[in-house]
Structure formats: C-alpha cells, structure tokens
Design an enzyme around this catalytic site. Sequence first.
Site, short mmCIF file in Angstrom:
data_model
loop_
_atom_site.label_atom_id
_atom_site.label_comp_id
_atom_site.label_asym_id
_atom_site.label_seq_id
_atom_site.Cartn_x
_atom_site.Cartn_y
_atom_site.Cartn_z
N ASP A 241 129.99 4.37 102.42
CA ASP A 241 130.61 4.56 101.23
C ASP A 241 132.02 5.35 101.42
OD1 ASP A 241 129.34 6.82 101.25
OD2 ASP A 241 128.19 6.32 99.54
N THR A 264 128.24 12.45 94.39
CA THR A 264 127.18 13.59 94.61
C THR A 264 127.68 14.58 95.76
OG1 THR A 264 125.36 11.92 94.24
CG2 THR A 264 124.77 13.84 95.67
#
Length: 486
Positions: A241, A264
């Site tokens: 990602d 995150t």
Amino acid sequence: MSPRTGAFAAVDLGASSGRVMLGRVGPETLDLTEAHRFPNRPVRTGGTLHWDILGLYRGVLDGLRSAGAAAGRLDSAGVDSWAVDYGLLDAAGQLLGNPVHYRDARTEGVAERVWGALPPERLYAATGIQYAPFNTLYQLAAARRTPQYAAARGLLLIPDLITYWLTGERGTELTNASTTQLLDPRTGRWAPEVAAAAGVDLVLFAPLRRPGDPAGTLLPDVLAETGLDGPVPVTAVGSHDTASAVAAVPAAGGEHFAYICTGTWSLAGLELDAPVLTDASRAANFTNELGLDGTVRYLRNVMGLWLLQECMREWEATDPVPLLQEAARVPGLRSVVDAADPAFLAPGRMPDRIADACRATGQPVPATPAEITRCVLDSLALAHRTAILDAQRLSGRPVDVVHVVGGGARNALLCRLTADACGLPVVAGPPEAAALGNVLVQARAHGLLPDRAAARALIARTQPLTRYEPSGNPADWDAAARRVAA
C-alpha cells in the site's frame, strides 16, 4: 468521439480496515468513491495472533459486487495491502491456516539467530531493508520448523493471496516482495545468500511480476458471487500500500520532495533512482523498498497514528475531532517520546506506556487524553523531521517541500506540526493515496495515462490539497530532538 473514461476497482486492505474503492479515470477526470468498507479484526487463537483472512476476502467480494453495481461494468481490479505477512499453500493450492499477524510475538529473538549466519552489515548490503522484528525473513525463520511450513508447497504475500483467490493465478508483486528482506533492490531479484542463511526455500515464492502486469481475470465463481459481467481483468498494482500511496504523491515535475505516508504507520522518506546501501544508512535504520518504474522508496518506518489509535481504544473514544481540538490548546513540545521505539509496537496500555517513557526521561508526564494526544502528535512531527533530515543527509538529495498523503493528511494539527518541525512547506493530500495510486496504475496499464508524471499531475489538478507553511521557533524542535536522543 469523446475521450474514454475507465472504471477501476481498488481493493485496499489496511491493518485496521479494508475497503473497495471505485475509481473513474479520464483525461481530466479522477473520481474516487467508497464502494464498501469492512473491519479488519485480528484473532488470537492458541496463543498466536492471526489475520481473519477469510473475513477479509468476504469483504473484498462484497466490495466488488457494490463497485460493479455502481459502475455498470469494471475495466479492471487491483489489490494492495500492508506488507511482510503471507499465507502458506499446500500441494493442492489450499491455504494452510490463517496467516500470522506481524505483531505476533513469534519472531522475538529470531533476528539474532539469523545474524549468526549472516551479520547485519552483510544482510543490509544485500537487501537494503531496515531491521524490524516482523520482517518476512524473520517470520519465515521462526516458522521453518513448524508442521505448516513442512507441508507448504507455495507462499503468497497477502495481496497476492487475495489475487490468487480471485483469479486462480499465482504471482509475487515486486514492490511488496522488496519488503520481505529477501530481495536485492539493485537487481529486483531474490537474494539466495540471504534465504539460505535463514533456511528459507525461495522455491515457495511464485514468479515475480511488476506493477501494471496482467494478474489474470476473475474466476467464474467470483463473477457469480459478485454479479459482475466478465471478463474482468485483474491488474498487478503497487501491491504494497505504501508503493501505491507514493505513486499518488501529487509532486510537480522537477520538484525536490519528501513524502510522508501516514496512517497506522508513518513512512517518511524520498523517491530515489537507486538504493542507498551504506553502513551509515543501515545504522540510521532506513529501508530501500522498490516503487513504480524502477524507483526506490528510501524511507524510515515510524510508529505512526497507531499510537493515537491505541490510546483512543483504551479511552473507548471513537471521534478524534474533539480530542484534536483539545490537544491543539495544550502547550506544544512539553513532553515528547521516540515514536520509532519498538516499545510501542505491541497493542495494549498505550497511554500508560507513553506516560512511562516521559517519566523515564524526566519530562512532565501527560495525564489527560488531550495532553497525551498532544504528546503523540508532537512526537510524530519530531520523528517526521528526524527522518526527512536523515534521508537528505544519507542520500545527498535536498528537499524543498513535504507531501503528506494517507489518512493523516486529514489531521490538520499533525500536518501543521510537521511543517513547523521540518521547517518546510507541507502539502497535505490526498488522504486516499493508496487507493488512488492503485487505480492510476490500472488506468495506466489500460492506456488511459502515459506515465507516472501524468498520473501525478492528474491528482494535483483534481484532488483537494492543503498547504501548510512552517511557523514557530526551529530551536524549540532542536531542543525536543535532543531530549528524545538522550
């Protein structure tokens, strides 16, 4: 004839949630809408923390159904996810148990065993990957004596596993393969010496493929499950990602930029033409991961908004907005912690651990949620500053602007603090960078965009961006950095 607009489904799996996004791309069009979002909840069984991979796959199918219903017909689909984790397959291609979560404790002490066969200096020179206890290399070294590993005849990284279930075809996408610490970033091929030192059988890996390569077409049972009209090709994207997010940085041609992919994790670094494999780079714990078109994502992993997410979970808070508003009123740089400290890696008791770290360094101990939140955001901005300064020093590449992409681009306080800390303008957005990068690689593979520069220019023209100019006193950030270093 009017210019063609394509419809592309981006499967974007994050550590806390997954989603399927529908992207429409044309010469002056780039629209992204959420077709379906679903939770990603790890499950602990038998003392091991696992991913609920079947639950994720169910969410992917539901999302493709929704995307197809909205678009009428899909031109392609692509899958990206977090890095390093994998599933093992038996001789029939069936999954051997749920993949283990990278935050599981099974790799404790494993790196030291690998270093006994291949010292860290040689390991870094061969792969350019920073040390992290959860790297695929160490996960496989920990797993190699288990019955599952003995029975394994194949291995697929998480996005490749989802792609395999969708298409029946196996492959190992290059940008994610580069995070395993088993690949040579100079050649884009596996590093046999490294695999041998850890006892890893490279035959388990499927053939390598690059972003933009065909990855098969949706299987008949997938078409029936999703209601899609076939054939629907699946395109390999930047399946890590972060690779997709960096592809969506809206940088202008010739711009000397750094990027911070926030979520995150915070991944802070530069896009380079070649890896930096010096011992100084290893000592600074920088990583060299592959990106689109032969580029290198030279970056440092910082714990990211995980710190705040875990605090909010402890506080049972669901809305960050009032928390951030209160944190903005708390005096800045009162207390800071090392946001890259592995002590913050595991879940649980995050507010207490942040307070303990401040106490141990003789700083005021934040007590209220607003004070702890301000400590987290100041600490993240400081970590961003350190990473970008170090990246410039180690690579010899100057920076004149910082692009913040991903979910943290919505956090105005974090973006403003990052501009102040770095002493550079920050351009925030797009927040859905990974999904946009996923969509744009598909669009490029299907002839709607000529190259990476055109994709970035399209993002800059069509997506809302916010610019933050630096303010404040740089000496205050210097002093805070010294406190963390001490």
